[in-house]
Design an enzyme around this catalytic site. Structure first.
Site, short mmCIF file in Angstrom:
data_model
loop_
_atom_site.label_atom_id
_atom_site.label_comp_id
_atom_site.label_asym_id
_atom_site.label_seq_id
_atom_site.Cartn_x
_atom_site.Cartn_y
_atom_site.Cartn_z
N GLU A 1 1.71 1.89 -8.13
CA GLU A 1 1.72 0.48 -8.52
C GLU A 1 2.70 0.20 -9.66
OE1 GLU A 1 -2.35 -0.80 -9.24
OE2 GLU A 1 -2.72 -1.00 -7.11
N GLU B 1 -4.44 -0.02 -0.39
CA GLU B 1 -5.68 -0.36 -1.07
C GLU B 1 -6.18 -1.71 -0.62
OE1 GLU B 1 -5.88 -0.05 -5.28
OE2 GLU B 1 -4.88 1.90 -5.35
#
Ligand code: NAG
Ligand code: NAG
Ligand code: NAG
Ligand code: NAG
Ligand code: NAG
Length: 698
Positions: free
Chosen positions: A183, A255
């Site tokens: 991320e 995710e």
């Protein structure tokens, strides 16, 4: 088609031999290509340190039964290398990554290994060891030589270990995808590092590729990921509209948050399964082929891994498997059916041509078809308020608002994300197996001075600034407690350790300890930390309004337990307990709480509800050897109330109650086919009639 699977016969010690089959993994713009075949992959996150090795086989088995193909985990650097370059790294107990991966392999599942080594997982310091910050010139996660040296050293260590154990798919192991960084492209991070950010990401890609080049690497939330890294999507939603940055990268959702983590002082977050299923189905309808549930099992933040001061000890996440490893229904079962339905059209999804037909008002028909392929269709209603009936190829399909129907042959609807057929299980805590002593625990308390445990400090010292946790506890403990006043000496106050003995609860159901009455501290059973407790902080009383799964989801949209103790029950894994001998519960209490109500309980299904239409099979089950002890409710139509609290309404059917009692009482599970003969007294109800049932397990 290329035949790429090959096996090796290895000779070991002259007479023993074993066969090693290697799996090739590559990808194109459509999907992961495993052994020459494009595949649809359902994966779920289980973080190995958040459960015990004894729990792993059961968690992985339930994941497989729930229709997963792969288990995903991060790697937790500060757990493995608590002190820099120790001769022996920590790969023991719940940090035994290799054992975890082998359990995944034994179950016949794939693994997705997100090495990071930065992890965004509500984990202390993002998984980075605190000693990093003592290295001169260190600047983490950027184009900084000291950082790159350390990151490369640890990443190499993990890759070497995995290769040594032959765990990469190409070596015959389970690992089909690897992740480097994490991320990083979340906007502010890259902006923060300026031009060094992209330089660093390029370096990461080259470093990763130099370690492994025959299993694909991913970078999540990294729109500028350099080739051959695959950039992937994270989020509750929005991944249907995501497009990878390269035509050769498949669309991967790394995710999809199944729920959310809980904070001290906040209510319990939930994500309705109709919403999760809707987003997943939308993702596959929109050319997605690989999706991972974050989390599939959340687990527990034991001891020093409590992931920051505000995260509670439970990391339940409202996941399909609950904190204790129980199947959470209807979430687990409804997603299992979704997986099976999508798998029926795997060929069409990965090889077919896509045609989308937008009908307006949020209605879409998507058809995947091609020569020699059974076509597969999705019908979706993205309108968040208005139900719809659409005509498709001469048949009418009813699509509730915010739902997707799956027609694996483009003719018969086998699944709709809003039509939940799986039973709802209401979990309860019971004392019936908890042994006699829990009713009457005898406590002894002793005060302790902190200098016994505060490493490197006396029980008081003076500083002229606020202390920061990282440099004060050096990640040896999650706990830092000090009081100070301007101009006064820092005080490390007196705390109480105290303890009791108890018998292990009988049976095999998960065990919890109820800590209501205590203030704030940390608990251990036989020396194993259960984590930090703080039952005296109550959740915000507001924000638990009626929840509508329709429309975009946010973490605080569907909450329960407003105004209740933030976390009252703490998981005691069975492997922490000894049978037939006294077990010790030790509490560290800083707020003078009262332990008189503390007791041990087991967690099981208390009430189960389900519904089924005519011609359907209605199934109910209990758990842990318990059986159905009463049929509380059987009604055709729409009853008032919710499972566990049905009051009346619909058309109550005595005949149905008799049939259910005969089929179910005294059994741990039962199924009956709903025929038109059941409930003839309710015959005037509009068709299709639906029977709603509630039973008690005990
Ligand atoms: C990590 O660094 C140590 C020296 O501190 C070195 O001995 C070791 O070989 C390095 N490991 C890897 C995998 O690069
Ligand atoms: C799916 O793929 C088809 C064909 O490449 C394309 O026309 C369509 O826009 C894609 N749909 C989405 C939602 O990405
Ligand atoms: C939902 O349907 C209603 C009625 O047909 C319409 O007014 C509204 O614009 C639709 N909403 C969306 C997001 O399409
Ligand atoms: C909870 O414990 C804290 C100490 O950490 C104390 O200050 C507070 O008054 C307690 N709150 C309640 C509601 O008992
Ligand atoms: C990264 C990402 O996609 N985040 C999204 C997660 O879901 C919330 C709620 O839908 C969005 O607001 C975020 O943008």
């Amino acid at each position: 088609m290329e035949i790429s699977k090959y096996c090796l016969l290895l000779l070991v010690a002259s007479s023993l031999y074993y066969i090693v089959c290697s799996t090739t993994v590559s990808h194109d713009g459509r999907a992961l290509v495993i052994d020459g075949q494009r595949r649809v992959i359902f994966s779920g996150s289980i973080h190995y340190p958040r459960s015990t090795p004894e729990m792993w086989p059961d968690l992985i088995r339930k994941s497989k039964e729930g229709g997963l193909d792969a288990i995903e985990t991060y790697v937790f650097w500060n757990g493995h290398e608590p002190r820099r370059r120790e001769v022996v790294y920590n790969f023991e107990g719940n940090y035994d990554l290799i054992r975890f991966l082998k359990e995944v392999q034994n179950a016949g599942l794939y693994a997705i290994l997100r090495i990071g080594p930065y992890v965004c997982a509500e984990w202390n310091y993002g998984g980075l060891p605190v000693w990093l910050y003592k290295i001169p010139g260190m600047q983490t996660r950027t184009d900084n030589q000291p950082w790159k040296d350390e990151m490369q050293n640890f990443t190499t260590l993990i890759v070497d270990k995995v290769k040594e154990e032959r765990l990469l798919a190409t070596q015959g192991g389970p690992i089909i995808l690897l992740q480097i960084e994490n991320e990083y492209g979340n906007g502010d991070i890259e902006i923060h590092y300026g031009e060094a950010g992209p330089r660093y990401i390029n370096w990461c890609a080259n470093m990763a590729e130099s370690l492994v080049s025959d299993v694909p690497w991913i970078m999540c939330q990294q729109s500028d990921a350099p080739q051959p890294m695959i950039n992937t999507c994270n989020g509750f939603s929005g991944c249907d509209a995501f497009t990878p940055n390269n035509g050769n990268s498949p669309k991967i959702w790394t995710e999809n948050w199944t729920g959310w983590f809980k904070n001290w002082g906040s209510p319990d977050p939930h994500r309705p399964v109709e919403e999760v299923a809707f987003q997943v189905a939308r993702f596959f309808q929109s050319n997605g082929t690989i999706q991972n549930y974050y989390m599939y099992h959340g687990g527990t933040n034991f001891g020093r891994t409590s992931g920051g001061p505000y995260i509670v000890t439970s990391y339940d996440y409202d996941a399909p498997l609950d904190e204790y490893g129980n199947i959470r229904q209807p979430k687990w079962g409804h997603l299992k059916e979704l997986h099976a339905s999508v798998k029926l059209m795997e060929k069409a999804l990965t090889y077919g041509e896509v045609v989308e037909d937008h009908l307006g008002n949020g209605l879409t028909i998507t058809k995947f078809s091609g020569d020699g392929i059974v076509p597969g269709c999705f019908l979706s209603n993205q309108n968040s308020t208005v139900d719809a009936t659409i005509s498709f190829q001469g048949t009418k399909y009813f699509l509730p608002a915010w739902s997707v129907s799956i027609l694996p042959d483009c003719k018969k609807e086998v699944y709709n994300t809003a039509k939940v057929k799986t039973q709802t299980s209401i979990m309860v805590k019971k004392k019936d197996n908890a042994g006699d002593q829990s009713k009457d625990l005898r406590w002894s308390w002793k005060p302790e001075r902190l200098h016994d445990s505060a490493k490197g400090f006396g029980n008081s010292f003076t500083v002229n600034k606020l202390l920061e946790q990282k440099t004060t506890t050096v990640d040896a403990s999650d706990y830092l407690w000090y009081t100070t006043n301007k101009g006064e000496e820092l005080m490390l106050p007196l705390h109480l350790l105290l303890k009791t003995t108890f018998e292990a609860p009988l049976g095999s159901e998960p065990v919890v300890v109820d800590l209501l009455g205590l203030g704030k501290g940390e608990a251990w059973v036989n020396g194993n930390s259960l984590g930090r407790f703080w039952p005296n902080i109550t959740a915000n009383p507001d924000g638990c309004k009626q929840c509508d799964y329709r429309g975009n989801f946010q973490a605080n949209k569907c909450q329960t337990a407003c105004g209740e103790a933030s976390q009252r029950w703490y998981h005691v894994p069975r492997s922490f307990l000894k049978r037939g001998e006294p077990n010790t519960l030790t509490l560290f209490e800083e707020a003078g709480g009262d332990p008189n109500q503390v007791n041990f309980q087991t967690v099981t299904v208390g009430t189960a509800c389900t519904s089924a239409g005519e011609g359907d099979v209605l199934s109910l089950s209990c758990q842990g050897g318990r059986t159905i002890s009463s049929v509380d409710f059987a009604t055709f139509g729409e009853p008032d109330g919710t499972c566990g609290a049905y009051v009346s309404g619909g058309c109550g059917s005595d005949e149905a109650v008799v049939i259910l009692k005969n089929a179910c009482l005294g059994r741990d599970s039962c199924s009956i086919k709903i025929s038109d003969k059941i409930g003839t007294s309710c015959a005037k109800l509009a068709s299709p009639r639906k029977l709603v049932v509630q039973v008690t397990c005990s």
